[in-house]
Design an enzyme around this catalytic site. Sequence first.
Site, PDB file in Angstrom:
ATOM      1  N   ASP A   1     -54.068 -19.039 -75.582  1.00 54.37           N
ATOM      2  CA  ASP A   1     -53.713 -18.685 -73.811  1.00 54.37           C
ATOM      3  C   ASP A   1     -54.529 -19.645 -72.978  1.00 54.37           C
ATOM      4  OD1 ASP A   1     -55.415 -17.407 -75.288  1.00 54.37           O
ATOM      5  OD2 ASP A   1     -54.783 -15.669 -74.127  1.00 54.37           O
ATOM      6  N   GLU A   2     -55.585 -20.286 -73.164  1.00 50.03           N
ATOM      7  CA  GLU A   2     -56.607 -20.716 -72.631  1.00 50.03           C
ATOM      8  C   GLU A   2     -56.834 -21.999 -72.575  1.00 50.03           C
ATOM      9  OE1 GLU A   2     -61.110 -19.012 -72.357  1.00 50.03           O
ATOM     10  OE2 GLU A   2     -60.039 -18.158 -74.258  1.00 50.03           O
TER      11      GLU A   2
ATOM     12  N   ASP B   1     -56.359 -18.605 -67.838  1.00 47.95           N
ATOM     13  CA  ASP B   1     -56.163 -17.389 -68.883  1.00 47.95           C
ATOM     14  C   ASP B   1     -54.908 -16.411 -69.030  1.00 47.95           C
ATOM     15  OD1 ASP B   1     -57.318 -15.659 -71.091  1.00 47.95           O
ATOM     16  OD2 ASP B   1     -58.479 -15.232 -69.589  1.00 47.95           O
TER      17      ASP B   1
END
Length: 521
Positions: free
Chosen positions: A105-106, A11
């Site tokens: 983003d993860e 993350d």
Amino acid sequence: MRSAPTILHLDMDAFYASVEQASKPSLRGKAVIVGGLGPRGVVATASYEARRFGVHSAMPMAQARRLCPNGAYLIPRFRLYQAVSEIVMGLLRELSPLVEPLSLDEAFVDLEAGGVAFDSAAARAAGERLRADIRAATGLSGSVGLAGSKMLAKVASEEAKPAGLLLIEPGTERELLAPMSVRTLPGVGPVTGQHLRRAGITTVGELAEAGEDELVRMLGRSHGVGLHRMALGLDDRPVVAERDTKSVSVEDTFDVDLHDRVRIRYEVQRLADRCVGRLRDSGHSGRTIVLKVRRYDFSTLTRSETLRGPTDDIAVVREAAARLLESVDTTGGVRLLGVGVSGLADYTQEDLFAFALAAEGEEAGSDPAGLEPAGPDAAGPDPAGADGAVEGGLDGPAGVVGAPGALGASGAGLDPVGGVGGAQVSAGADGSAAAAEVQGADGAPGEGVGVGRRWGAGSDVRHAVYGAGWVQGSGVGRVTVRFERPGSGPGRVRTFRVDDPELTPSDPLPLVGDGPAAAAG
């Protein structure tokens, strides 16, 4: 559950805000808030400096400004975020072929499938190496969680924030989870959390002790059984590299409620065009056209129509959306409009007869749906002050595809982010993804920069004399630009007329070296 912590969850830390700080040296170490700057905008991401003032994702921007009046408030630059995300996702795919993106983003990674880790020591080494590679390639930090299941890996990465790594050894799950809040578990939102709190259950340990039967009585069989298993640290879900796309949609929130029926029709037409653009970009066609209308009183209506075959034809989608609009009463005003296509396929099967009149109208240069704007106020690209955002399947939280074009903030059912048009390709949500991140823009010219000589705060610009810079603000016929670039020190500030011919919108500069981000925008 695995016997070794070989599932990794990455993350990125305050992703949008961190990208802005990396690209704008004068903002490093300062409070940065990214989101919609209009009256109805919300916060997409806040830097850790801004979070100390109480600012968080999904907060109304007006409230954020009251809490942090001296912060830097910027519009999102989704193209740059996606370019940086592609770099990060590429590093993850070097570790394993099984990468499950949840947003820009993860992502989850199966280290065992990549042959890079079969025990705790190797998993930790892979996680540390990944964090170093991300820092070198993007200049950004990410938090890594390692565990024997997806749920625990996600919990670990959250506990490791910011810029840390946490490995949960198999067998220690219950001890680690017991003191944590029940809100830590996926699927426990404010309503469920309040319901559990009224029953005296506030921690994961208390949830486990309550027993499956009691939770089923309180929450229903499906939810109760699932929560009890998670409280015990049990999660057998595999990392899935591909997830089927369910729908494509775009929507806009307007700073001022729309009352003019002609203007509303025009906005629906414009959204249909953008939606078809996203649909074609994703390589799909669809059978079901969906219209979403949020009225002045916040009531939300959805209408849908299923065609005889999948289509990616603009005229077909326009006409279907226009028909759906006719069934909605907009007398009191409209604050949000959305158009989506679901029932996706990878082929088209046009109805050659049902829309013959529409096709003939286009050939004749007319508007078959009768949606052309009337009057000078209706013409032009995105109207001033129109917000845009993404909500799952046009109505609620979405699990979203990462590298193929998805996003990330945390906040289920967010009111849209303002300032730029938004679009999404939504996917079937993974059970652990309880919230959707504010997601992908359709890429209006220059990400909202200089359209009609309007300059959005945070936008990239270039001056014929002073070079690359970004907009700090504009008003009363002037625009203020700070000239600096990633890797430099804080730059100088200059002010120009908004119509200065030497000042033009620009592509974002790469955060590090000459990477793919240089081509963003």
